[in-house]
Design an enzyme around this catalytic site. Sequence first.
Site, PDB file in Angstrom:
ATOM      1  N   ALA A  47       0.807  -1.229   0.000  1.00 51.89           N
ATOM      2  CA  ALA A  47       0.000   0.000   0.000  1.00 51.89           C
ATOM      3  C   ALA A  47       0.839   1.278   0.000  1.00 51.89           C
ATOM      4  CB  ALA A  47      -0.982   0.033   1.168  1.00 51.89           C
ATOM      5  N   GLN A 106      -9.968  19.173  13.478  1.00 53.44           N
ATOM      6  CA  GLN A 106      -9.028  19.121  14.603  1.00 53.44           C
ATOM      7  C   GLN A 106      -8.171  20.387  14.580  1.00 53.44           C
ATOM      8  OE1 GLN A 106      -7.028  15.297  15.157  1.00 53.44           O
ATOM      9  NE2 GLN A 106      -8.506  14.336  13.767  1.00 53.44           N
ATOM     10  N   ASP A 181     -25.924  25.387  14.439  1.00 53.39           N
ATOM     11  CA  ASP A 181     -25.353  25.617  15.775  1.00 53.39           C
ATOM     12  C   ASP A 181     -24.870  27.059  15.859  1.00 53.39           C
ATOM     13  OD1 ASP A 181     -22.751  25.689  14.520  1.00 53.39           O
ATOM     14  OD2 ASP A 181     -22.724  23.513  14.616  1.00 53.39           O
ATOM     15  N   LYS A 204     -27.943  23.309  19.879  1.00 51.49           N
ATOM     16  CA  LYS A 204     -27.889  21.894  20.264  1.00 51.49           C
ATOM     17  C   LYS A 204     -27.023  21.718  21.504  1.00 51.49           C
ATOM     18  CE  LYS A 204     -24.242  21.013  16.855  1.00 51.49           C
ATOM     19  NZ  LYS A 204     -23.954  20.429  15.551  1.00 51.49           N
ATOM     20  N   ASP A 230     -24.406  24.609   6.348  1.00 54.64           N
ATOM     21  CA  ASP A 230     -23.243  24.175   7.129  1.00 54.64           C
ATOM     22  C   ASP A 230     -22.105  23.872   6.166  1.00 54.64           C
ATOM     23  OD1 ASP A 230     -21.824  23.661   9.402  1.00 54.64           O
ATOM     24  OD2 ASP A 230     -23.088  22.026  10.114  1.00 54.64           O
ATOM     25  N   ASP A 234     -21.429  14.790   7.811  1.00 55.48           N
ATOM     26  CA  ASP A 234     -20.683  13.541   7.937  1.00 55.48           C
ATOM     27  C   ASP A 234     -21.663  12.372   8.038  1.00 55.48           C
ATOM     28  OD1 ASP A 234     -18.899  11.515   8.413  1.00 55.48           O
ATOM     29  OD2 ASP A 234     -17.763  12.584   9.937  1.00 55.48           O
ATOM     30  N   ALA A 236     -24.730  12.662   9.204  1.00 55.23           N
ATOM     31  CA  ALA A 236     -26.046  13.268   8.958  1.00 55.23           C
ATOM     32  C   ALA A 236     -27.036  13.088  10.106  1.00 55.23           C
ATOM     33  CB  ALA A 236     -26.673  12.747   7.659  1.00 55.23           C
ATOM     34  N   GLY A 237     -26.595  12.559  11.236  1.00 53.10           N
ATOM     35  CA  GLY A 237     -27.501  12.374  12.363  1.00 53.10           C
ATOM     36  C   GLY A 237     -27.998  13.692  12.926  1.00 53.10           C
TER      37      GLY A 237
END
Length: 339
Positions: A47, A106, A181, A204, A230, A234, A236-237
């Site tokens: 790889a 991050q 948010d 939230k 937004d 990711d 989607a929750g």
Amino acid sequence: MPTPSEPKLISGNANQTLAKAIARRMSMHRGMNIGLCDARVERFNDAEIFVEVYENVRGEDMFLIQPTSNPANDNLMELLIMSDALRRSSAARITAVIPYFGYARQDRRTKARTPITAKLVANMIVEAGIERVLTMDLHAAQIQGFFDIPVDNLYASPVFALDIKDAFRGHLDDVMVISPDVGGVARARELAKRIGAPLAIVDKRRERAGEVSEMTVIGDVTDRTCIIVDDIVDTAGTLCKAAETLLSAGAKEVHAYITHGVLSGPAVSRVTDSVMKSLVISDSIEATAAVKACDKIRIVPMAPMFAQAILNIWHGTSVSSLFDPDTLGPIYEGLYATE
């Protein structure tokens, strides 16, 4: 140093579709064929990544197109190794075109003994010989300061504004922009200003990382067509729960405009089963077969904007001019109705 005759494009494997679309668009602008530089990017049996550039790039102004999306580590290493190959082949300048900048979430230390990986990635990019970065909708604006080289951060909101004005033509007065948010208010406000719509916020609260325990709507969304804005979707929750909260608060219908469609794990099935009418994303990340097959997901092309930005960098002219609708509108002429 003399200016090279034409900019040269080269692409890794992360998003060949977008790279080819950028090349086609630049060919239209220049009135000549601008293709992707002939190269191979392969994997050894263990790889490891191997790169070979088949064309002469000595003294050329190179634009390396490679988002660092999933698999983030492989695509990041491709970017670094390709840059090293170009630098050792005497390219005059290497600009990394990174439509989606991975590890951007991050960007700070949220607790003790954690890394600031976005800064580490910035250091690696600079060390690889890249002299300029062109990206879009960084998760946090301060990431530009992590680099010791010029960073041009494009915004999807001007393109989204064109799309919204076209898609909701005739009932824009009902539209309300929603920030999912408090941290995303600036991004949502920018889009709301462009389309002349009011703004509301979904606040939230999390019990633990990745789990939203409670959502509250700040603002009156009664009988409104709500558009959640937004930079990243990711799993989607949170997005789907925000849509349910808005409908419970009296919204007429809910749509979402999100720049980077990471859409990992159960995301596509969640969007399919959600109360949202539609999810609009950009093509900064190569769409999977499941994303393409989902009736609720629509992809807005960013190649026209990236192609013009590359030409502006090559010419040494303003990139921020692309934030102006009078400049961006003609670039997307034919895709959207003009007012």
